[in-house]
Design a protein around this motif. Sequence first.
Motif, PDB file in Angstrom:
ATOM      1  N   LEU A  35     -90.639  46.538 -16.121  1.00 42.25           N
ATOM      2  CA  LEU A  35     -89.862  47.008 -14.972  1.00 42.25           C
ATOM      3  C   LEU A  35     -90.719  47.914 -14.096  1.00 42.25           C
ATOM      4  N   PRO A  36     -90.441  47.962 -12.800  1.00 45.55           N
ATOM      5  CA  PRO A  36     -91.153  48.912 -11.941  1.00 45.55           C
ATOM      6  C   PRO A  36     -90.855  50.346 -12.380  1.00 45.55           C
ATOM      7  N   ALA A  37     -91.763  51.243 -12.134  1.00 41.25           N
ATOM      8  CA  ALA A  37     -91.598  52.647 -12.525  1.00 41.25           C
ATOM      9  C   ALA A  37     -90.365  53.271 -11.871  1.00 41.25           C
ATOM     10  N   LEU A  84     -86.422  45.723  -6.258  1.00 38.94           N
ATOM     11  CA  LEU A  84     -86.172  45.617  -7.699  1.00 38.94           C
ATOM     12  C   LEU A  84     -85.809  44.176  -8.070  1.00 38.94           C
ATOM     13  N   ALA A  85     -84.983  43.540  -7.259  1.00 36.63           N
ATOM     14  CA  ALA A  85     -84.596  42.152  -7.539  1.00 36.63           C
ATOM     15  C   ALA A  85     -85.822  41.240  -7.563  1.00 36.63           C
ATOM     16  N   ARG A  86     -86.721  41.410  -6.611  1.00 30.18           N
ATOM     17  CA  ARG A  86     -87.948  40.606  -6.576  1.00 30.18           C
ATOM     18  C   ARG A  86     -88.852  40.921  -7.762  1.00 30.18           C
ATOM     19  N   ALA A  87     -88.919  42.198  -8.125  1.00 32.25           N
ATOM     20  CA  ALA A  87     -89.819  42.616  -9.213  1.00 32.25           C
ATOM     21  C   ALA A  87     -89.463  41.963 -10.545  1.00 32.25           C
ATOM     22  N   VAL A  88     -88.190  41.694 -10.761  1.00 30.50           N
ATOM     23  CA  VAL A  88     -87.781  41.064 -12.022  1.00 30.50           C
ATOM     24  C   VAL A  88     -87.459  39.578 -11.840  1.00 30.50           C
ATOM     25  N   GLY A  89     -87.776  39.041 -10.668  1.00 30.58           N
ATOM     26  CA  GLY A  89     -87.660  37.601 -10.446  1.00 30.58           C
ATOM     27  C   GLY A  89     -86.262  37.074 -10.250  1.00 30.58           C
ATOM     28  N   ILE A  90     -85.369  37.868  -9.674  1.00 35.35           N
ATOM     29  CA  ILE A  90     -84.003  37.409  -9.435  1.00 35.35           C
ATOM     30  C   ILE A  90     -84.014  36.348  -8.337  1.00 35.35           C
ATOM     31  N   ALA A  91     -83.495  35.168  -8.663  1.00 41.04           N
ATOM     32  CA  ALA A  91     -83.431  34.079  -7.695  1.00 41.04           C
ATOM     33  C   ALA A  91     -81.997  33.607  -7.464  1.00 41.04           C
ATOM     34  N   ALA A  92     -81.068  34.092  -8.286  1.00 46.13           N
ATOM     35  CA  ALA A  92     -79.672  33.681  -8.171  1.00 46.13           C
ATOM     36  C   ALA A  92     -78.782  34.817  -8.666  1.00 46.13           C
ATOM     37  N   THR A  93     -77.576  34.861  -8.132  1.00 44.78           N
ATOM     38  CA  THR A  93     -76.600  35.843  -8.586  1.00 44.78           C
ATOM     39  C   THR A  93     -75.350  35.110  -9.046  1.00 44.78           C
ATOM     40  N   PRO A  94     -74.643  35.666 -10.026  1.00 44.13           N
ATOM     41  CA  PRO A  94     -74.968  36.875 -10.773  1.00 44.13           C
ATOM     42  C   PRO A  94     -76.069  36.620 -11.796  1.00 44.13           C
ATOM     43  N   SER A  95     -76.841  37.644 -12.044  1.00 43.41           N
ATOM     44  CA  SER A  95     -77.868  37.625 -13.087  1.00 43.41           C
ATOM     45  C   SER A  95     -77.783  38.918 -13.871  1.00 43.41           C
ATOM     46  N   PHE A  96     -77.971  38.815 -15.161  1.00 40.92           N
ATOM     47  CA  PHE A  96     -77.978  39.974 -16.044  1.00 40.92           C
ATOM     48  C   PHE A  96     -79.339  40.052 -16.713  1.00 40.92           C
ATOM     49  N   ILE A  97     -79.946  41.226 -16.665  1.00 40.75           N
ATOM     50  CA  ILE A  97     -81.252  41.454 -17.266  1.00 40.75           C
ATOM     51  C   ILE A  97     -81.087  42.525 -18.343  1.00 40.75           C
ATOM     52  N   ALA A  98     -81.313  42.161 -19.598  1.00 37.47           N
ATOM     53  CA  ALA A  98     -81.301  43.131 -20.695  1.00 37.47           C
ATOM     54  C   ALA A  98     -82.714  43.677 -20.841  1.00 37.47           C
ATOM     55  N   VAL A  99     -82.847  45.004 -20.843  1.00 41.18           N
ATOM     56  CA  VAL A  99     -84.168  45.621 -20.949  1.00 41.18           C
ATOM     57  C   VAL A  99     -84.226  46.569 -22.144  1.00 41.18           C
ATOM     58  N   ARG A 100     -85.402  46.622 -22.763  1.00 39.13           N
ATOM     59  CA  ARG A 100     -85.678  47.552 -23.858  1.00 39.13           C
ATOM     60  C   ARG A 100     -87.064  48.127 -23.615  1.00 39.13           C
ATOM     61  N   ASP A 101     -87.168  49.428 -23.686  1.00 44.19           N
ATOM     62  CA  ASP A 101     -88.444  50.127 -23.512  1.00 44.19           C
ATOM     63  C   ASP A 101     -89.152  49.720 -22.216  1.00 44.19           C
ATOM     64  N   GLY A 102     -88.362  49.502 -21.167  1.00 37.67           N
ATOM     65  CA  GLY A 102     -88.927  49.187 -19.854  1.00 37.67           C
ATOM     66  C   GLY A 102     -89.414  47.761 -19.692  1.00 37.67           C
ATOM     67  N   ARG A 103     -89.105  46.894 -20.657  1.00 38.91           N
ATOM     68  CA  ARG A 103     -89.508  45.481 -20.568  1.00 38.91           C
ATOM     69  C   ARG A 103     -88.270  44.587 -20.579  1.00 38.91           C
ATOM     70  N   VAL A 104     -88.357  43.487 -19.849  1.00 41.77           N
ATOM     71  CA  VAL A 104     -87.263  42.529 -19.817  1.00 41.77           C
ATOM     72  C   VAL A 104     -87.190  41.829 -21.169  1.00 41.77           C
ATOM     73  N   LYS A 105     -86.043  41.989 -21.819  1.00 39.03           N
ATOM     74  CA  LYS A 105     -85.831  41.391 -23.137  1.00 39.03           C
ATOM     75  C   LYS A 105     -85.151  40.030 -23.010  1.00 39.03           C
ATOM     76  N   GLU A 106     -84.173  39.940 -22.117  1.00 41.27           N
ATOM     77  CA  GLU A 106     -83.412  38.696 -21.964  1.00 41.27           C
ATOM     78  C   GLU A 106     -82.870  38.611 -20.547  1.00 41.27           C
ATOM     79  N   VAL A 107     -82.805  37.386 -20.038  1.00 46.17           N
ATOM     80  CA  VAL A 107     -82.258  37.126 -18.705  1.00 46.17           C
ATOM     81  C   VAL A 107     -81.128  36.121 -18.857  1.00 46.17           C
ATOM     82  N   ARG A 108     -79.999  36.425 -18.247  1.00 50.64           N
ATOM     83  CA  ARG A 108     -78.859  35.500 -18.243  1.00 50.64           C
ATOM     84  C   ARG A 108     -78.454  35.236 -16.800  1.00 50.64           C
ATOM     85  N   LEU A 109     -78.350  33.972 -16.447  1.00 50.92           N
ATOM     86  CA  LEU A 109     -77.870  33.570 -15.128  1.00 50.92           C
ATOM     87  C   LEU A 109     -76.395  33.245 -15.233  1.00 50.92           C
ATOM     88  N   GLY A 110     -75.621  33.699 -14.269  1.00 52.94           N
ATOM     89  CA  GLY A 110     -74.185  33.450 -14.290  1.00 52.94           C
ATOM     90  C   GLY A 110     -73.452  34.532 -15.053  1.00 52.94           C
TER      91      GLY A 110
END
Length: 124
Positions: A35-37, A84-110
């Motif tokens: 994730l961005p700082a 922020l949306a661009r930084a994590v690669g969001i291309a569609a909404t809704p999107s859910f991004i699960a993060v742990r320790d500042g890293r993307v753990k899982e991405v869910r579309l819809g």
Amino acid sequence: MNLSIALTAGLVFALLLLRQYALVCRARRSTGSVLPATAPVRNGIYFFHARHCGPCQAIKPLVERLRVAHPNLVAVEVSDDPTLARAVGIAATPSFIAVRDGRVKEVRLGAVSEAWLRQHLTGH
């Protein structure tokens, strides 16, 4: 005439499936990215949504209810924070991004279930 309509409909359907596949592949490539700082939460869930998105508006009450008890659930309107949306690669909404320790753990579309949200909010 009917054959051309059927072929056109089939082509449109195939293009929609291809687009969906491309979105899923793009989302998977985000897994593990940092994730961005400036991101407000290092452990939790980001809910990326848009004002004009019907599915976003349908799930928003659940997200808002859970946000009361879970400050690590962050709602991001993509037009308000496109960086922020661009930084994590969001291309569609809704999107859910699960993060742990500042890293993307899982991405869910819809839309996602309340159980999925609770599981990722508590880290279990």
